[in-house]
Design an enzyme around this catalytic site. Structure first.
Site, PDB file in Angstrom:
ATOM      1  N   GLN A 183      13.122  -2.606 -31.301  1.00 54.07           N
ATOM      2  CA  GLN A 183      13.619  -3.969 -31.511  1.00 54.07           C
ATOM      3  C   GLN A 183      15.147  -3.990 -31.507  1.00 54.07           C
ATOM      4  OE1 GLN A 183      10.423  -5.977 -34.482  1.00 54.07           O
ATOM      5  NE2 GLN A 183      11.687  -4.414 -35.436  1.00 54.07           N
ATOM      6  N   HIS A 227       9.803  -0.759 -33.707  1.00 51.57           N
ATOM      7  CA  HIS A 227       8.745  -1.728 -33.959  1.00 51.57           C
ATOM      8  C   HIS A 227       7.443  -0.973 -34.202  1.00 51.57           C
ATOM      9  CE1 HIS A 227       6.683  -5.779 -32.704  1.00 51.57           C
ATOM     10  NE2 HIS A 227       6.106  -5.207 -33.751  1.00 51.57           N
ATOM     11  N   PHE A 250       5.093  -4.144 -43.305  1.00 52.19           N
ATOM     12  CA  PHE A 250       5.275  -3.909 -41.874  1.00 52.19           C
ATOM     13  C   PHE A 250       4.709  -2.543 -41.498  1.00 52.19           C
ATOM     14  CE2 PHE A 250       8.681  -2.979 -38.451  1.00 52.19           C
ATOM     15  CZ  PHE A 250       7.857  -3.459 -37.442  1.00 52.19           C
ATOM     16  N   GLU A 289       1.500  -1.551 -38.895  1.00 54.86           N
ATOM     17  CA  GLU A 289       1.619  -0.661 -37.739  1.00 54.86           C
ATOM     18  C   GLU A 289       0.658   0.519 -37.841  1.00 54.86           C
ATOM     19  OE1 GLU A 289       3.418  -1.185 -34.905  1.00 54.86           O
ATOM     20  OE2 GLU A 289       3.692  -3.152 -35.800  1.00 54.86           O
ATOM     21  N   HIS A 331      -2.243   0.266 -35.079  1.00 53.93           N
ATOM     22  CA  HIS A 331      -1.926   1.166 -33.968  1.00 53.93           C
ATOM     23  C   HIS A 331      -2.098   2.646 -34.317  1.00 53.93           C
ATOM     24  CE1 HIS A 331      -0.381  -2.260 -31.749  1.00 53.93           C
ATOM     25  NE2 HIS A 331       0.388  -2.584 -32.783  1.00 53.93           N
TER      26      HIS A 331
END
Length: 268
Positions: free
Chosen positions: A43, A74, A128, A132, A136
């Site tokens: 980012q 990110h 956050f 993630e 992911h």
């Protein structure tokens, strides 16, 4: 006989329901097949932070002079060659204690650039990092097997392939007046890492830059997933790397300087 018929129908109903569930489960497993490559999504804080309307302790845009001045992480995303990706592959809830030794590095290089709490894979709100990992990181097997490895591996790849330093050396530095040729930015990355990145823009400002890797983390060209992620449709021929003024938690404006050349070389 009537009773038997009802009983038979109930058995058939149970059988059909069970069969349907098995088919649905098999489809879900098939849909979460092993990934083909990794995308490291970075980012640009100047683009994200300029939209900050209020500050909170979890938003790195609010850190005044300590706000991020280089590309931040990110996420590391397992993707498929066909442009799709797996998500939420296992029920492995995020545990902050697992990465406590990485906390300082994550706060600096993988911070949240908002005050919001993203959704987890299980319908709850979390950090956050939790988002993630659960969305992911859990799909990164067999290359990455656990939470700690996911975050430490991502940090190591980020440090090794230092996009901020590459662009700095090529003359692409933050500016609220200059616009840079998209092709020049892409070429700088290609010359450094011998692979083509993806660029994502917002209103002409560079928002994200993605580097792609084989499973052994050797660079490869990124797959164009869809129009939203293509350089041609998302970014104009000339793009901005906006600088920004960090409000800080006290509301005082602080101009954020450019990162020194050796900043990204700092080890964990």
């Amino acid at each position: 006989m009537a009773s038997l018929s009802v009983q038979t129908l109930l058995v058939l109903l149970v059988f059909v329901t069970a069969s349907y569930c098995m088919i649905e489960e098999a489809s879900a497993i098939e849909g979460q097949r092993e990934f083909d490559y990794f995308a490291l999504s970075l980012q640009w804080p100047g683009t994200y932070c300029r939209h900050t309307r209020h500050c909170c302790s979890q938003n790195a845009c609010c850190r005044g002079a300590n706000a991020p001045t280089e590309f931040t992480i990110h996420g590391l995303w397992p993707d498929y060659n066909d442009g799709t990706w797996p998500a939420c592959c296992t029920r492995s809830d995020f545990n902050g204690k697992e990465i406590s030794t990485l906390h300082d590095a994550l706060e600096k290089y993988w911070p949240s650039l908002s005050c919001g709490s993203p959704s987890s894979c299980h319908g709850t709100k979390g950090s956050f990092w939790a988002h993630e990992w659960e969305k992911h990181g859990t799909c990164s097997s067999p290359v990455v097997h656990d939470e700690y490895s996911y975050f430490s591996t991502t940090l190591n790849v980020y440090f090794k392939y230092n996009v901020t330093k590459v662009l700095n050396e090529a003359g692409y530095v933050p500016s609220n007046s200059e616009k840079y040729p998209l092709g020049g930015i892409v070429s700088a990355i290609e010359n450094a890492f011998h692979a083509t990145p993806q660029l994502v823009c917002s209103k002409g400002d560079l928002e994200e830059l993605r580097l792609c890797f084989y499973k052994d983390f050797k660079p490869r060209d990124c797959v164009i997933q869809n129009d939203m992620y293509t350089s041609k449709s998302s970014c104009p021929k000339y793009v901005s790397l906006p600088a920004y003024v960090s409000l800080g938690l006290d509301g005082a404006g602080t101009e954020v300087p450019w990162v020194p050349d050796n900043e990204g070389d700092e080890a964990l």
